[in-house]
Scaffold this active site. Structure first.
Site, PDB file in Angstrom:
ATOM      1  N   HIS A   8      36.898  41.105  37.576  1.00 20.57           N
ATOM      2  CA  HIS A   8      38.183  40.684  38.138  1.00 20.57           C
ATOM      3  C   HIS A   8      39.123  41.874  38.342  1.00 20.57           C
ATOM      4  O   HIS A   8      40.094  41.765  39.078  1.00 20.57           O
ATOM      5  CB  HIS A   8      38.824  39.661  37.198  1.00 20.57           C
ATOM      6  CG  HIS A   8      39.460  38.498  37.881  1.00 20.57           C
ATOM      7  ND1 HIS A   8      39.122  38.042  39.138  1.00 20.57           N
ATOM      8  CD2 HIS A   8      40.442  37.659  37.460  1.00 20.57           C
ATOM      9  CE1 HIS A   8      39.856  36.990  39.451  1.00 20.57           C
ATOM     10  NE2 HIS A   8      40.674  36.748  38.452  1.00 20.57           N
ATOM     11  N   ASN A  52      43.075  33.006  43.092  1.00 19.91           N
ATOM     12  CA  ASN A  52      44.446  32.705  42.681  1.00 19.91           C
ATOM     13  C   ASN A  52      45.422  33.842  42.947  1.00 19.91           C
ATOM     14  O   ASN A  52      46.589  33.596  43.261  1.00 19.91           O
ATOM     15  CB  ASN A  52      44.483  32.303  41.205  1.00 19.91           C
ATOM     16  CG  ASN A  52      43.830  30.961  40.971  1.00 19.91           C
ATOM     17  OD1 ASN A  52      43.808  30.105  41.845  1.00 19.91           O
ATOM     18  ND2 ASN A  52      43.279  30.774  39.787  1.00 19.91           N
ATOM     19  N   TYR A  62      49.954  39.887  35.803  1.00 23.69           N
ATOM     20  CA  TYR A  62      48.701  39.148  35.722  1.00 23.69           C
ATOM     21  C   TYR A  62      48.321  38.661  37.114  1.00 23.69           C
ATOM     22  O   TYR A  62      49.162  38.489  37.993  1.00 23.69           O
ATOM     23  CB  TYR A  62      48.727  38.000  34.703  1.00 23.69           C
ATOM     24  CG  TYR A  62      48.643  38.502  33.286  1.00 23.69           C
ATOM     25  CD1 TYR A  62      47.420  38.871  32.736  1.00 23.69           C
ATOM     26  CD2 TYR A  62      49.785  38.637  32.512  1.00 23.69           C
ATOM     27  CE1 TYR A  62      47.332  39.353  31.442  1.00 23.69           C
ATOM     28  CE2 TYR A  62      49.713  39.115  31.216  1.00 23.69           C
ATOM     29  CZ  TYR A  62      48.483  39.473  30.683  1.00 23.69           C
ATOM     30  OH  TYR A  62      48.405  39.949  29.411  1.00 23.69           O
ATOM     31  N   ASN A  85      47.361  35.901  38.592  1.00 26.25           N
ATOM     32  CA  ASN A  85      47.837  34.683  39.243  1.00 26.25           C
ATOM     33  C   ASN A  85      49.297  34.737  39.675  1.00 26.25           C
ATOM     34  O   ASN A  85      49.784  33.801  40.300  1.00 26.25           O
ATOM     35  CB  ASN A  85      47.603  33.474  38.333  1.00 26.25           C
ATOM     36  CG  ASN A  85      46.132  33.256  38.066  1.00 26.25           C
ATOM     37  OD1 ASN A  85      45.271  33.851  38.716  1.00 26.25           O
ATOM     38  ND2 ASN A  85      45.825  32.409  37.108  1.00 26.25           N
ATOM     39  N   TYR A  98      40.579  43.512  29.596  1.00 25.91           N
ATOM     40  CA  TYR A  98      40.158  43.276  30.981  1.00 25.91           C
ATOM     41  C   TYR A  98      39.693  44.545  31.683  1.00 25.91           C
ATOM     42  O   TYR A  98      39.223  44.490  32.817  1.00 25.91           O
ATOM     43  CB  TYR A  98      41.304  42.655  31.791  1.00 25.91           C
ATOM     44  CG  TYR A  98      41.791  41.355  31.222  1.00 25.91           C
ATOM     45  CD1 TYR A  98      40.991  40.220  31.234  1.00 25.91           C
ATOM     46  CD2 TYR A  98      43.056  41.259  30.654  1.00 25.91           C
ATOM     47  CE1 TYR A  98      41.433  39.026  30.700  1.00 25.91           C
ATOM     48  CE2 TYR A  98      43.510  40.061  30.121  1.00 25.91           C
ATOM     49  CZ  TYR A  98      42.694  38.955  30.146  1.00 25.91           C
ATOM     50  OH  TYR A  98      43.136  37.772  29.619  1.00 25.91           O
TER      51      TYR A  98
END
Length: 188
Positions: A20, A112, A64, A66, A15
């Site tokens: 994001h 989220n 993470y 969320n 990532y």
């Protein structure tokens, strides 16, 4: 005075430098500029920087995206930081790449990470810095888009985008949210 600056993102090398993870990128750049490193602590990678007599606690949640609220709530309580001294940096598909928007409160906008923070804190009354990552994706491809790296053209512009975001972060802590919002929201 202490401030909690949370950069949202996902942990893991896959990532790294994706759309994001722009919140992580801002904090990494700020920490590097100030000559500090992050330490792995409870629920997050943490670094501390001083700016004009203010202490900024930089938080990159390891929960993470969320589940970001867990880290925010823990560090808010651990450091005894009031809600008005919290800034969350996040990506925003509704804004063109390079556009920054600071707001003192608001909805999650379907994000989220922000939703979990609002749910965990039982409040949407915290400042957020939304960083535009654009919306150049086909219908139904939103997840792939935000988890993809920035384009070559976007990467060329990234140093300027990160500088403006760092200025927004330090402005939030030094000149106050109202003046920081005026400075951030009137520039591209």
């Amino acid at each position: 005075m202490k401030y909690l600056i949370i950069g949202l993102g996902n942990i893991g090398s896959e990532y790294h430098e994706t759309r994001h993870n722009i919140g992580f990128m801002v904090l990494d750049d700020l920490a590097q500029e100030k000559g500090v490193t992050f330490d792995l602590k409870r629920h997050a990678h943490i670094a501390e920087v001083k700016v004009k007599g203010r202490t900024l606690i930089l938080v990159k949640p390891t929960t993470y995206m969320n589940l970001s609220g867990k880290a925010v709530q823990y560090w808010m309580q651990e450091e005894k930081i009031a809600l008005e001294n919290i800034l969350v940096i996040t990506d925003d598909l509704a804004l063109p790449f390079g556009t920054l928007r600071m707001r003192m409160k608001g909805s999650s906008g379907g994000h989220n990470g922000l939703s979990h923070i609002e749910q965990t804190l039982a409040s949407a009354n915290y400042t957020r810095l939304r960083m535009g990552v654009g919306s150049d994706f086909a219908k139904g491809q939103q997840v792939d888009y935000v988890l993809a790296p920035f384009s070559a053209e976007e990467q060329k512009e990234m140093p300027d985008v990160l500088k403006r975001a760092k200025d927004a972060v330090t402005g939030f802590a030094t000149i106050g949210v109202e003046r920081a919002m005026n400075a951030v929201n009137t520039k591209k």
